[in-house]
Design an enzyme around this catalytic site. Structure first.
Site, PDB file in Angstrom:
ATOM      1  CB  CYS A 156     -32.080  38.109  10.722  1.00  0.00           C
ATOM      2  SG  CYS A 156     -32.906  37.884   9.149  1.00  0.00           S
ATOM      3  CG  HIS A 251     -35.305  42.105  10.372  1.00  0.00           C
ATOM      4  ND1 HIS A 251     -35.111  42.844   9.238  1.00  0.00           N
ATOM      5  CD2 HIS A 251     -34.850  40.842  10.072  1.00  0.00           C
ATOM      6  CE1 HIS A 251     -34.552  42.078   8.298  1.00  0.00           C
ATOM      7  NE2 HIS A 251     -34.382  40.864   8.780  1.00  0.00           N
TER       8      HIS A 251
HETATM    9  N1  LIG Z   1     -28.560  39.716   5.219  1.00  0.00           N
HETATM   10  C1  LIG Z   1     -29.003  39.377   6.447  1.00  0.00           C
HETATM   11  O1  LIG Z   1     -29.460  40.234   7.243  1.00  0.00           O
HETATM   12  C2  LIG Z   1     -28.945  37.941   6.895  1.00  0.00           C
HETATM   13  C3  LIG Z   1     -29.310  37.680   8.207  1.00  0.00           C
HETATM   14  C4  LIG Z   1     -29.226  36.373   8.686  1.00  0.00           C
HETATM   15  C5  LIG Z   1     -28.820  35.356   7.850  1.00  0.00           C
HETATM   16  N2  LIG Z   1     -28.488  35.629   6.555  1.00  0.00           N
HETATM   17  C6  LIG Z   1     -28.040  34.501   5.743  1.00  0.00           C
HETATM   18  O2  LIG Z   1     -26.639  34.641   5.488  1.00  0.00           O
HETATM   19  C7  LIG Z   1     -26.310  34.104   4.190  1.00  0.00           C
HETATM   20  C8  LIG Z   1     -25.628  35.193   3.363  1.00  0.00           C
HETATM   21  O3  LIG Z   1     -26.522  36.288   3.217  1.00  0.00           O
HETATM   22  P1  LIG Z   1     -26.071  37.664   2.565  1.00  0.00           P
HETATM   23  O4  LIG Z   1     -27.191  38.584   2.822  1.00  0.00           O
HETATM   24  O5  LIG Z   1     -24.707  38.042   3.002  1.00  0.00           O
HETATM   25  O6  LIG Z   1     -26.006  37.242   0.986  1.00  0.00           O
HETATM   26  P2  LIG Z   1     -25.252  37.964  -0.209  1.00  0.00           P
HETATM   27  O7  LIG Z   1     -25.020  39.404   0.059  1.00  0.00           O
HETATM   28  O8  LIG Z   1     -26.021  37.592  -1.433  1.00  0.00           O
HETATM   29  O9  LIG Z   1     -23.791  37.228  -0.247  1.00  0.00           O
HETATM   30  C9  LIG Z   1     -23.669  35.925  -0.665  1.00  0.00           C
HETATM   31  C10 LIG Z   1     -22.230  35.386  -0.559  1.00  0.00           C
HETATM   32  O10 LIG Z   1     -22.280  34.025  -1.038  1.00  0.00           O
HETATM   33  C11 LIG Z   1     -21.346  33.856  -2.102  1.00  0.00           C
HETATM   34  N3  LIG Z   1     -21.910  32.977  -3.135  1.00  0.00           N
HETATM   35  C12 LIG Z   1     -22.956  33.248  -3.959  1.00  0.00           C
HETATM   36  N4  LIG Z   1     -23.164  32.215  -4.814  1.00  0.00           N
HETATM   37  C13 LIG Z   1     -22.216  31.291  -4.510  1.00  0.00           C
HETATM   38  C14 LIG Z   1     -21.877  30.023  -5.069  1.00  0.00           C
HETATM   39  N5  LIG Z   1     -22.567  29.501  -6.094  1.00  0.00           N
HETATM   40  N6  LIG Z   1     -20.862  29.336  -4.528  1.00  0.00           N
HETATM   41  C15 LIG Z   1     -20.143  29.840  -3.490  1.00  0.00           C
HETATM   42  N7  LIG Z   1     -20.410  31.065  -2.947  1.00  0.00           N
HETATM   43  C16 LIG Z   1     -21.435  31.771  -3.448  1.00  0.00           C
HETATM   44  C17 LIG Z   1     -21.096  35.232  -2.663  1.00  0.00           C
HETATM   45  O11 LIG Z   1     -19.803  35.243  -3.287  1.00  0.00           O
HETATM   46  P3  LIG Z   1     -19.554  35.983  -4.707  1.00  0.00           P
HETATM   47  O12 LIG Z   1     -19.429  37.445  -4.398  1.00  0.00           O
HETATM   48  O13 LIG Z   1     -18.284  35.394  -5.190  1.00  0.00           O
HETATM   49  O14 LIG Z   1     -20.739  35.673  -5.573  1.00  0.00           O
HETATM   50  C18 LIG Z   1     -21.190  36.114  -1.428  1.00  0.00           C
HETATM   51  O15 LIG Z   1     -19.957  36.128  -0.755  1.00  0.00           O
HETATM   52  C19 LIG Z   1     -27.626  33.606   3.594  1.00  0.00           C
HETATM   53  O16 LIG Z   1     -27.742  32.236   3.886  1.00  0.00           O
HETATM   54  C20 LIG Z   1     -28.678  34.411   4.366  1.00  0.00           C
HETATM   55  O17 LIG Z   1     -29.908  33.738   4.426  1.00  0.00           O
HETATM   56  C21 LIG Z   1     -28.533  36.905   6.059  1.00  0.00           C
END
Ligand SMILES: NC(=O)c1ccc[n+]([C@@H]2O[C@H](COP(=O)([O-])OP(=O)(O)OC[C@H]3O[C@@H](n4cnc5c(N)ncnc54)[C@H](OP(=O)(O)O)[C@@H]3O)[C@@H](O)[C@H]2O)c1
Length: 368
Positions: A156, A251
């Site tokens: 990002c 960002h």
């Molecule tokens: N936030 C940003 O701005 C951003 C930007 C670019 C890329 N990303 C990338 O996008 C991805 C998700 O980020 P996020 O910010 O959305 O994270 P997040 O809010 O922590 O959400 C994580 C998701 O993954 C699931 N999950 C967690 N542990 C798991 C497991 N053991 N097995 C299967 N599913 C699992 C969760 O489901 P449950 O609710 O069931 O736990 C939830 O749906 C990451 O790889 C991050 O690096 C994020």
């Protein structure tokens, strides 16, 4: 559209998954039919699985509240054309899982970092390197995928400055060195992310793995395909310092550039940014910003709270272009990390895949 592309979200309960849900409402090409999350959320209604974690400022869509969340590891009866993958999971598990979905005939557009350095997986910013989609045919051949394939979106933080730099390179001004200091929003760490006690009245000068990604990913995005292989861009050095700051979304980056022998004037840079447009604008994609690079002339802009939402939160907003006393020029860039930097960036890739004929509804497919 009679037959919309059937879409699922892997990680629908997370920060990025929620943003996908928001952006996919009433989408002209895509119909969201399946929500996936970890086994602990599986079997619950979406509302129950969220457990009060909804972070969007619009309500949870009514048609999804009672939809049963599926286990992301259970690929039976998928009935999907496309999944957006945004999971908080270790690299090996993501590699295995995204491969399983592609093998099952589903196109994967991933926000995870696991596949970004995989040679046959294109990492796309639609205005920059849509030509890398040629890797899809190579990927399918090498891996024996029939209908499915994997495409990734980059980190990002690089969104806030790589597009303006690409516009200059694309206009014939070689860039040799980039010094970048990022100031990254809290929502970039997912939910619950960084503790308020760590971040309020504070700045954290470290984000695990972020500086490496910021220094390496642009080399792949700006690379070229030669003899069926992606060759990284050479002669470009990047040094990054990444900081977490108490901003909710958006960002920012302070950037200094060294050009090659041919150096633009400040007027030329502004003109290039003002006139820049890419394939998403040409194809008139639903989420494409009309002006991908917006220059703010006020001396104290761009600012996250005031500028992150410009043009569907998909524009990269720049400002403060001036001479650098060490390199050639410096400027400040800003982009919305969960929109342009995450779900919006992924959705724009999917819209482009659809318009270019890489994505078809199951009804139009002969077989998996
Ligand atoms: N936030 C940003 O701005 C951003 C930007 C670019 C890329 N990303 C990338 O996008 C991805 C998700 O980020 P996020 O910010 O959305 O994270 P997040 O809010 O922590 O959400 C994580 C998701 O993954 C699931 N999950 C967690 N542990 C798991 C497991 N053991 N097995 C299967 N599913 C699992 C969760 O489901 P449950 O609710 O069931 O736990 C939830 O749906 C990451 O790889 C991050 O690096 C994020």
């Amino acid at each position: 559209m009679a037959n919309k592309i059937k879409v699922g979200i892997l990680g629908a309960t997370g920060m990025v998954g929620q943003k996908y849900i928001q952006l996919l409402q009433n989408h002209p090409f895509f119909e969201l039919t399946s929500l996936f999350a970890s086994p602990k959320s599986a079997g619950k209604s979406y509302l129950e699985a969220l457990n009060s974690r909804w972070q969007m400022t619009t309500p949870i869509p009514e048609n999804l509240q009672n939809l049963i969340v599926k286990d992301v590891f259970d690929l039976q009866n998928l009935n999907l054309d496309l999944v957006f993958s945004c999971l908080d999971l270790d690299k090996n598990s993501i590699l295995e899982l995204e491969d399983r979905y592609a093998k099952a005939g589903v196109v994967v557009v991933s926000n995870n970092s696991a596949n970004r350095s995989t040679g046959d997986v294109p990492m796309i910013i639609p205005e920059i390197n849509h030509s890398h989609l040629d890797l899809i045919a190579i990927q399918k051949k090498q891996r024996g995928y029939k209908k499915g394939f994997i495409v990734v979106k980059p980190n990002c933080s690089i969104q806030s400055y790589l597009l303006p730099i690409f516009a200059l390179i694309n206009s014939g001004f070689e860039v040799q060195k980039i010094l970048v200091t990022t100031m990254q929003a809290i929502s970039g760490a997912g939910y619950p992310g960084v503790s308020g006690l760590d971040l309020i009245d504070n700045l954290i000068p470290f984000i695990a793995g972020e500086e490496e990604k910021t220094e390496q990913e642009p080399l792949k995005i700006l690379g070229t395909i030669e003899n069926e292989k992606l060759v990284l861009k050479s002669n470009l050095q990047i040094s990054a310092s990444c900081n977490r700051v108490p901003v909710i979304d958006g960002h920012s980056a302070s950037v200094s550039l060294l050009f090659g022998e041919k150096k633009p004037t400040a007027e030329q840079i502004l003109e290039i940014w003002q006139n820049f447009a890419g394939l998403p604008q040409e194809l008139n994609l639903p989420l494409a910003p009309i002006q991908p690079i917006i220059y703010k002339t006020e001396e104290n802009r761009p600012q996250p709270r005031k500028d992150r939402d410009l043009d569907k939160a998909m524009s990269v907003v720049v400002g403060r272009l001036r001479k650098c006393s060490v390199l050639d020029y410096k400027f400040t860039g800003l982009s919305h990390n969960t929109v342009r930097g995450a779900a919006g960036g992924g959705l724009l890739i999917a819209e482009m895949l659809f318009k270019l004929g890489y994505l078809k509804t199951s009804a139009n497919q002969e077989s998996n």
